[in-house]
Design an enzyme around this catalytic site. Structure first.
Site, short mmCIF file in Angstrom:
data_model
loop_
_atom_site.label_atom_id
_atom_site.label_comp_id
_atom_site.label_asym_id
_atom_site.label_seq_id
_atom_site.Cartn_x
_atom_site.Cartn_y
_atom_site.Cartn_z
N TYR A 226 0.82 -1.23 0.00
CA TYR A 226 0.00 0.00 0.00
C TYR A 226 0.85 1.28 0.00
O TYR A 226 0.62 2.20 -0.78
CB TYR A 226 -0.90 -0.04 1.24
N ALA B 264 -8.96 1.29 12.67
CA ALA B 264 -9.02 1.15 14.14
C ALA B 264 -10.20 1.88 14.80
O ALA B 264 -10.90 1.27 15.61
CB ALA B 264 -7.70 1.58 14.76
P1 NAD Z 1 -12.87 3.87 0.87
O1 NAD Z 1 -12.42 2.47 0.66
O2 NAD Z 1 -14.07 4.10 1.71
O3 NAD Z 1 -13.06 4.59 -0.53
C1 NAD Z 1 -12.33 4.29 -1.67
C2 NAD Z 1 -13.31 4.06 -2.79
O4 NAD Z 1 -12.58 3.78 -4.00
C3 NAD Z 1 -14.22 2.84 -2.54
O5 NAD Z 1 -15.58 3.20 -2.56
C4 NAD Z 1 -13.88 1.91 -3.68
O6 NAD Z 1 -15.00 1.17 -4.18
C5 NAD Z 1 -13.34 2.87 -4.73
N1 NAD Z 1 -12.52 2.17 -5.71
C6 NAD Z 1 -11.62 1.18 -5.49
N2 NAD Z 1 -11.14 0.74 -6.66
C7 NAD Z 1 -11.75 1.45 -7.63
C8 NAD Z 1 -11.69 1.43 -9.03
N3 NAD Z 1 -10.89 0.56 -9.68
N4 NAD Z 1 -12.47 2.29 -9.74
C9 NAD Z 1 -13.29 3.16 -9.08
N5 NAD Z 1 -13.40 3.22 -7.75
C10 NAD Z 1 -12.64 2.37 -7.03
O7 NAD Z 1 -11.60 4.62 1.47
P2 NAD Z 1 -11.47 6.10 2.04
O8 NAD Z 1 -11.19 5.98 3.49
O9 NAD Z 1 -12.60 6.94 1.59
O10 NAD Z 1 -10.12 6.57 1.32
C11 NAD Z 1 -10.09 7.46 0.23
C12 NAD Z 1 -8.66 7.70 -0.20
O11 NAD Z 1 -7.91 8.23 0.89
C13 NAD Z 1 -7.92 6.43 -0.63
O12 NAD Z 1 -7.02 6.73 -1.67
C14 NAD Z 1 -7.13 6.07 0.60
O13 NAD Z 1 -5.98 5.31 0.28
C15 NAD Z 1 -6.77 7.44 1.13
N6 NAD Z 1 -6.46 7.42 2.56
C16 NAD Z 1 -7.44 7.16 3.46
C17 NAD Z 1 -7.14 7.12 4.80
C18 NAD Z 1 -8.19 6.84 5.83
O14 NAD Z 1 -7.86 6.77 7.01
N7 NAD Z 1 -9.46 6.66 5.48
C19 NAD Z 1 -5.83 7.36 5.25
C20 NAD Z 1 -4.84 7.61 4.30
C21 NAD Z 1 -5.18 7.66 2.96
#
Ligand code: NAD
Length: 328
Positions: A150, A194
């Protein structure tokens, strides 16, 4: 097509869903929301938004998503909490296709702004061995030794944003989020993080009367958690700014996982017996956000107290669990 559409990639997910809601509150439009999940599974669904179900790993799908786009938020990624990313490294790395194809399509479509959601998982692991860590500065990403899978994908995609900006003039902006939490996100099923997992376990203990909780690791690992409202504010601030380097967007309120459990217990009004699962995925020993740079650039940093945000998250997860139990 007029180039004035704001596109939220990953709009069916946690942060993306809240971002669409926030853009609508501000009267920003037209909005296009794109996600690979079937529409029924999106956390938040809105009328008046162009909702597209597309697999953004595919280049043609990205071209469709970018048509007429002006501002793009790339929040789409195959991700989850530590339990997911430690066991699905290949899947996590495949998200590189999303950002790559989106950038290529954004270049062809002539978008004005391109936001990329990176992560604190890009930081060098050797700097996160001590739970008493004060905070990770942006420069701590190099020399590179990010979270395997990741984190490597995030670091590579950050770099791709940088080179598309330098070589093709696309105004890319990169945030390094530190654990984001809140309602309307994943709280069970293996991808939860978490804060949601702890709330769910505490609620389950309260509802069942079995006053025990399983904690991954020894509970002394430290983290910071940012409430979704702060995340939305920082994300939009950065996107529309002239700040071009990757920037921490995270809370600097550091807690141990044991303290996170203390807060959830006090919201629930119970005390639980703690069972520590020492061989479970627990990530680095210590992680926190150093907010010197965001303060310098914007005179602002995420500041919603963990207790305040966790109360709202707890209440939402409680509602989900009670509704699910009733429907069985
Ligand atoms: P989430 O999993 O709720 O949302 C990500 C969305 O991307 C999902 O709905 C998923 O279906 C969609 N997705 C995955 N593959 C896809 C594809 N091929 N085409 C279209 N859509 C696709 O996660 P989140 O918490 O909302 O995270 C959003 C972004 O922020 C991500 O890039 C994540 O890595 C980053 N991020 C989140 C956190 C956190 O704590 N939530 C921390 C660091 C980084």
């Amino acid at each position: 097509m007029k180039n004035n559409i704001t596109v939220v990639c990953g709009g069916g997910g946690f942060i993306g869903g809240h971002l669409v809601a926030d853009l609508r509150r501000q009267g920003i439009g037209p909005i296009r929301s794109v996600d690979v999940k079937p529409f029924e599974g999106w956390y938040q669904k809105f009328d008046g938004v162009e909702n597209l179900v597309l697999d953004l790993q595919d280049r043609v799908a990205c071209e469709k998503a970018m048509q007429g786009a002006s501002v793009v938020y790339n929040l789409a990624a195959d991700m989850g909490g530590m339990g997911f990313i430690e066991n699905n490294k290949a899947l996590c790395m495949l998200s590189v296709l999303i950002n790559t194809h989106l950038l290529m399509a954004a270049k062809s479509a002539g978008v004005d702004r391109f936001f990329y959601a990176s992560s604190a998982c890009v930081y060098n692991g050797s700097k996160q061995k001590d739970p008493s860590i004060t905070g990770l500065k942006e420069e701590d990403a190099y020399p590179a030794m990010p979270e395997d899978g990741y984190g490597w994908e995030k670091l590579f995609s950050e770099r791709m944003c940088r080179h598309f900006r330098e070589d093709y003039g696309i105004a890319t902006r990169v945030a390094r989020y530190h654990n984001v939490y809140g309602p309307e996100g994943t709280w069970d099923g293996g991808r939860e993080k978490a804060p949601a997992a702890v709330c769910r376990k505490v609620i389950a203990a309260k509802l069942s009367g079995k006053h025990e909780i399983e904690i991954w690791g020894d509970g002394n690992q430290t983290r910071s958690f940012m409430y979704i409202d702060d995340c939305l504010k920082g994300t939009q601030m950065l996107t529309h700014s002239d700040f071009i380097e990757p920037l921490n967007i995270g809370s600097s309120e550091k807690v141990t996982i044991n303290q996170l459990v203390d807060i959830a217990e006090s919201i629930a009004g119970i005390k639980l017996m703690r069972n520590y699962k020492l061989d479970a995925p627990k990530g680095v020993n210590g992680r926190n956000s150093d907010n010197t740079l965001i303060q310098k650039a914007f005179g602002w940093e995420p500041s919603i107290p963990l207790r305040t945000g966790l109360e709202k998250t707890y209440a939402w997860i409680h509602e989900q669990m009670v509704t699910r139990a009733r429907s069985k």
